[in-house]
Design an enzyme around this catalytic site. Structure first.
Site, short mmCIF file in Angstrom:
data_model
loop_
_atom_site.label_atom_id
_atom_site.label_comp_id
_atom_site.label_asym_id
_atom_site.label_seq_id
_atom_site.Cartn_x
_atom_site.Cartn_y
_atom_site.Cartn_z
N SER A 1 0.92 -1.40 -0.27
CA SER A 1 0.06 0.23 0.60
C SER A 1 0.62 1.14 -0.39
CB SER A 1 -1.03 -0.07 1.82
OG SER A 1 -1.10 1.45 1.66
N LYS B 1 -0.88 -1.02 -4.50
CA LYS B 1 -2.16 -0.14 -3.99
C LYS B 1 -1.90 1.05 -3.68
CE LYS B 1 -4.62 -0.58 0.25
NZ LYS B 1 -5.23 -1.00 0.90
N LEU B 2 -2.28 2.42 -4.56
CA LEU B 2 -2.49 3.38 -4.27
C LEU B 2 -3.47 4.57 -4.02
CD1 LEU B 2 -1.04 4.73 -7.81
CD2 LEU B 2 0.35 3.75 -6.13
N LYS B 3 -2.98 5.01 -2.54
CA LYS B 3 -3.66 6.05 -1.38
C LYS B 3 -4.34 7.24 -2.24
CE LYS B 3 -4.23 3.41 2.36
NZ LYS B 3 -5.13 2.98 2.77
N ASP C 1 -6.94 3.05 -3.37
CA ASP C 1 -7.72 3.07 -1.85
C ASP C 1 -8.26 4.75 -1.71
OD1 ASP C 1 -9.61 2.60 0.36
OD2 ASP C 1 -7.88 1.04 1.00
N ASN D 1 -10.58 4.94 1.22
CA ASN D 1 -10.71 5.29 3.03
C ASN D 1 -11.98 6.36 2.43
OD1 ASN D 1 -7.33 4.96 2.64
ND2 ASN D 1 -9.06 3.42 4.39
N GLU E 1 -11.23 0.67 -3.85
CA GLU E 1 -11.50 0.24 -2.78
C GLU E 1 -12.31 1.73 -1.40
OE1 GLU E 1 -8.21 -1.00 -0.40
OE2 GLU E 1 -9.03 -1.23 1.75
N ASP F 1 -14.54 -1.74 2.19
CA ASP F 1 -12.94 -2.43 3.67
C ASP F 1 -13.93 -1.55 4.54
OD1 ASP F 1 -11.73 -1.52 5.63
OD2 ASP F 1 -9.50 -1.00 4.20
N LYS G 1 -10.29 -6.93 7.30
CA LYS G 1 -9.23 -7.54 8.25
C LYS G 1 -10.17 -7.82 9.64
CE LYS G 1 -7.87 -2.38 6.66
NZ LYS G 1 -7.95 -1.00 6.07
N GLY H 1 -4.78 -4.70 6.06
CA GLY H 1 -3.30 -4.42 6.39
C GLY H 1 -3.72 -3.40 8.20
MG LIG Z 1 -8.09 0.23 2.29
#
Ligand SMILES: [Mg+2]
Length: 368
Positions: A135, A161-163, A189, A191, A214, A239, A263, A291
């Site tokens: 990530s 994975k790119l935030k 992702d 968030n 995500e 998530d 998770k 994670g």
């Molecule tokens: Mg996530």
């Protein structure tokens, strides 16, 4: 099994580099370790709540208080304790899934160590290794992002994975695709950083061949994802929204997601995680292991879970050195884009006492 004592240990772990998401910048990770002592064995777990309630409503001081004041007394009062019984004993306490997960895992670890059985075997895992993704946090500039991605690809990570967040989405994804090509496995992702009105903007990610997006929308906005899925072709993975097997069932039934991230902390433990895995498997929905910047203690347990058969997409379980120069355990390592599922009893890894002592900021022992 009876608990003799529970030790709550707070440690502060410096991160090798700041980790920025759409909700926070972390430079250290404060961790709450739970050590359960029985006549036969001791069991370890870590609570993945963050310092502040930014990923979810839980936070570390609150988790510690609920464990001390509300969870442990219920376990101490039980005549005969087992890992499988913990969920039912703690069910009257609403929410606080990260706190419950830590307590259940430590009890389960003690039980399995006494039995000599690995957690992976107990859960029914069949894989001996897990595909390891990484990530990559939000960076100040695109060139810095490209350098970070290059470093991880060189290290052998099998998926990037790119935030993302508003203002840091199309350009960084385009730049990574342009530099590293169509062949790297890439996902993003958010968030929860976007709103339903961003659907057309997010649809522009479709051209980049992403494995998934995500958690684009707020935790509670399942219906928004149903609408979003009509506008974007990139598969939606949830998530934050998937807090239980019930929530997973509802998300799948309504068409809010095509993929689920699991998770254990978020959902209340490894047994609820397995139920989510099973709900998803029955519906033909692939899952993968998320994670929470775990130390080796939580990372080892996550590996056991990720060995279950419907964990078919690359995990966020990286090597220890992705986050920590010095882990609390022997470092978890990655070879050829894979990390081995531990084979020892329980979570299969032990904290190194001197390291734990060095990084400890507070300790409390609670007895029945
Ligand atoms: Mg996530």
């Amino acid at each position: 099994m009876k608990i003799r004592a529970v030790e709550l240990i707070r440690v502060t772990m410096p991160l090798v580099a700041p980790f920025r998401t759409s909700f926070a910048v972390e430079t250290n990770r404060d961790v709450l370790l739970v050590r359960v002592e029985t006549a036969e064995a001791q069991g370890w777990a870590e609570c993945v709540a963050m310092d502040s309630p930014l990923y979810s409503s839980e936070y570390l001081d609150g988790a510690q208080q609920v464990i001390s004041d509300h969870l442990l007394p219920r376990l101490f009062a039980a005549d005969e304790l087992s890992g499988a019984a913990v969920g039912g004993l703690l069910a009257p306490v609403r929410g606080h899934r990260m706190a419950k997960s830590a307590v259940e895992t430590a009890v389960l670890d003690a039980e399995l160590r006494a039995m000599g059985m690995p957690l992976s075997q107990y859960l029914g895992a069949t894989a001996t290794e897990v595909v390891s993704g990484v990530s990559v946090g939000i960076q100040d500039t695109v060139p810095e992002l490209l350098d970070a991605v290059e470093e991880y690809l060189d290290a052998g990570y099998a998926r990037i994975k790119l935030k993302i967040e508003p203002g840091w989405d199309l350009a960084p994804v385009a730049a990574v695709r342009e530099r590293f090509g169509e062949d790297i496995v890439l996902q993003v992702d958010a968030n929860s950083a976007y709103h339903r009105a961003d659907a057309r903007h997010l649809a522009q990610l479709d051209t980049f061949g992403l494995l998934l997006i995500e958690q684009p929308l707020a935790e509670e906005d399942l219906a928004g994802n149903v609408e979003l899925a009509k506008v974007i072709r990139t598969p939606i993975c949830l998530d934050e929204s998937i807090v239980s097997a019930q929530a997973a069932y509802e998300a799948i039934r309504t068409g809010a997601c095509a993929i689920v991230n699991i998770k254990p902390g978020r959902v209340g433990g490894y047994l609820e995680s397995r139920r989510i895995h099973d709900v998803c498997a029955a519906a033909g929905i692939p899952v993968w292991a998320g994670g929470m910047l775990e130390t080796g203690i939580g990372r080892a347990a996550n590996l056991a879970l990720a060995g279950l058969s419907n964990f078919t997409l690359p995990s966020d379980i990286s090597a220890s050195d992705r986050y920590y120069a010095q882990d609390l355990t022997e470092p978890i390592t990655m070879t050829g884009g894979r990390v081995a599922v531990p084979t020892g009893p329980g979570i299969g890894i032990d904290p190194i006492p001197e390291v734990v002592t060095e990084l400890t900021t507070a300790r409390t022992v609670i007895q029945p």
